[in-house]
Design an enzyme around this catalytic site. Structure first.
Site, PDB file in Angstrom:
ATOM      1  N   TYR A  33     -19.381 -11.512 -70.205  1.00  0.00           N
ATOM      2  CA  TYR A  33     -20.257 -10.850 -71.174  1.00  0.00           C
ATOM      3  C   TYR A  33     -20.494  -9.400 -70.801  1.00  0.00           C
ATOM      4  CZ  TYR A  33     -24.417 -10.962 -68.102  1.00  0.00           C
ATOM      5  OH  TYR A  33     -25.308 -10.751 -67.085  1.00  0.00           O
ATOM      6  N   LYS A 149     -18.483  -9.986 -64.469  1.00  0.00           N
ATOM      7  CA  LYS A 149     -19.697 -10.205 -65.277  1.00  0.00           C
ATOM      8  C   LYS A 149     -19.557 -11.532 -66.022  1.00  0.00           C
ATOM      9  CE  LYS A 149     -23.133  -7.494 -67.819  1.00  0.00           C
ATOM     10  NZ  LYS A 149     -24.276  -7.812 -66.961  1.00  0.00           N
ATOM     11  N   GLU A 181     -28.502  -6.406 -54.453  1.00  0.00           N
ATOM     12  CA  GLU A 181     -28.817  -5.979 -55.824  1.00  0.00           C
ATOM     13  C   GLU A 181     -29.865  -6.932 -56.375  1.00  0.00           C
ATOM     14  OE1 GLU A 181     -25.679  -6.393 -58.770  1.00  0.00           O
ATOM     15  OE2 GLU A 181     -24.986  -8.284 -57.927  1.00  0.00           O
ATOM     16  N   LEU A 205     -22.383  -6.525 -58.855  1.00  0.00           N
ATOM     17  CA  LEU A 205     -21.815  -6.084 -60.126  1.00  0.00           C
ATOM     18  C   LEU A 205     -21.841  -4.555 -60.124  1.00  0.00           C
ATOM     19  CD1 LEU A 205     -20.869  -7.131 -62.975  1.00  0.00           C
ATOM     20  CD2 LEU A 205     -23.087  -6.306 -63.749  1.00  0.00           C
TER      21      LEU A 205
HETATM   22  N1  PDD Z   1     -27.509  -7.234 -66.253  1.00  0.00           N
HETATM   23  N2  PDD Z   1     -26.315  -6.486 -61.372  1.00  0.00           N
HETATM   24  C1  PDD Z   1     -26.465  -7.622 -62.067  1.00  0.00           C
HETATM   25  C2  PDD Z   1     -26.400  -8.926 -61.344  1.00  0.00           C
HETATM   26  C3  PDD Z   1     -26.680  -7.557 -63.459  1.00  0.00           C
HETATM   27  O1  PDD Z   1     -26.824  -8.685 -64.167  1.00  0.00           O
HETATM   28  C4  PDD Z   1     -26.770  -6.293 -64.099  1.00  0.00           C
HETATM   29  C5  PDD Z   1     -26.993  -6.149 -65.579  1.00  0.00           C
HETATM   30  C6  PDD Z   1     -26.618  -5.139 -63.314  1.00  0.00           C
HETATM   31  C7  PDD Z   1     -26.680  -3.759 -63.918  1.00  0.00           C
HETATM   32  O2  PDD Z   1     -25.535  -3.473 -64.684  1.00  0.00           O
HETATM   33  P1  PDD Z   1     -25.574  -2.435 -65.892  1.00  0.00           P
HETATM   34  O3  PDD Z   1     -26.154  -1.184 -65.376  1.00  0.00           O
HETATM   35  O4  PDD Z   1     -24.159  -2.305 -66.278  1.00  0.00           O
HETATM   36  O5  PDD Z   1     -26.423  -3.047 -66.981  1.00  0.00           O
HETATM   37  C8  PDD Z   1     -26.377  -5.284 -61.960  1.00  0.00           C
HETATM   38  C9  PDD Z   1     -27.588  -7.221 -67.693  1.00  0.00           C
HETATM   39  C10 PDD Z   1     -28.363  -6.089 -68.242  1.00  0.00           C
HETATM   40  C11 PDD Z   1     -28.065  -8.572 -68.164  1.00  0.00           C
HETATM   41  O6  PDD Z   1     -27.613  -9.551 -67.607  1.00  0.00           O
HETATM   42  O7  PDD Z   1     -28.849  -8.640 -69.109  1.00  0.00           O
END
Ligand code: PDD
Length: 281
Positions: A33, A149, A181, A205
């Protein structure tokens, strides 16, 4: 206006969109996703999100349908009355549905299931940005490919629920004494005047927002180190913040009840936040 979703080639009213019961996303979490933001009608870092989607698909050996993602996004926004507005878009691709259920891949030619949802963006509470969020630490019980992801988010769900139960905003994953993270965000610390975040690789991620922050930090002349943040570093970090598509840049002022720095958002976080706001305006 009633909500419209995109599902495998069709735009459907929310209530009419349904996937087969044997969709592999539902049965196995066999999918990937993306979440991206749209600011004033413009998808933010769209190319970065599509590249990460393509990479996630390749890494799990999923044949990503060759779709015009920009056109679908545009039409989805329009049909939801979000054209020109601020939105959050959820995009999910699973390995499709096939009966009977098998752990191995479905027969060749099984079409992937593609879902896209667009909702008005929920802006981050300015008071929270001003006062700072709180976090807990939590053991990292995830698999070895956190760079993908994947829609398999059970450890993230369990960690986030712990955070909520503790009255905190985020759970920070700890493995071997390193804070990697958040459950749905990347983590940055200011240590010895340098901005530190865990390096890209299978343990985290590679967040799109993380990438933007690294760019902004370099532009602002803030020294950057991609290296580990130890649990023991939290006591001497002067600032801490998390980044994500939905949280943007959010200061963290307490972890496990202990203050970070002077317990207030610090100047590096503020400078990056201001620069980020300029990017999206
Ligand atoms: N989550 N690390 C993890 C485990 C994440 O699930 C996310 C983002 C990030 C940040 O990634 P980005 O800057 O590309 O949004 C880091 C999304 C927002 C979610 O699961 O809703």
């Amino acid at each position: 206006m009633s909500e419209v979703v995109y599902l495998s080639g069709r735009f459907l009213p929310y209530g009419q969109a349904a996937v087969p019961v044997e969709d592999r996303g539902f049965l196995f979490g066999d999918g990937i996703y993306e979440v991206f933001r749209v600011y004033r009608g413009r998808p933010f870092r769209f190319q970065d999100h599509l590249e990460r989607l393509t990479r996630s698909a390749r890494e799990i050996r999923l044949d990503l349908p060759d779709l015009d993602w920009a056109a679908i996004t545009g039409e989805l926004l329009e049909r939801n009355g979000l054209k020109g507005g601020d939105a959050t878009v959820y995009l999910q691709v699973t390995r499709g549905a096939a009966a009977p259920r098998t752990h191995w891949f479905p027969p060749p030619g099984t079409p992937a299931t593609v879902l896209m949802l667009a909702r008005p963006a929920r802006p981050v509470d300015p008071e929270l940005v001003e006062s700072g969020a709180t976090a807990i630490t939590h053991p990292d019980e995830r698999w070895g490919r956190c760079d993908i992801k994947s829609i398999n988010l059970l450890p993230n769900v369990l960690a986030k629920q712990r955070a909520v139960e503790a009255g905190a905003h985020e759970a920070l994953f700890v493995r071997d004494g390193v804070v990697l993270e958040g459950a749905s965000s990347n983590l940055f610390a200011v240590l010895d005047g340098r901005l530190v975040t865990y390096p890209r690789g299978p343990r985290i991620l590679a967040g799109v927002t993380r990438g933007v922050v690294l760019e902004l930090a370099r532009e602002l002349g803030i020294p950057v180190v991609e290296g580990p943040i130890l649990v023991s570093d939290l006591d001497r970090a002067t600032e801490l913040f998390i980044t994500s598509t939905t949280a943007e840049i959010l200061p963290v002022v307490r972890v496990d009840g202990r203050p970070i720095g002077d317990g207030r958002p610090g100047p590096v976080t503020r400078a990056l936040y201001t620069a980020f706001r300029q990017q999206i305006s």
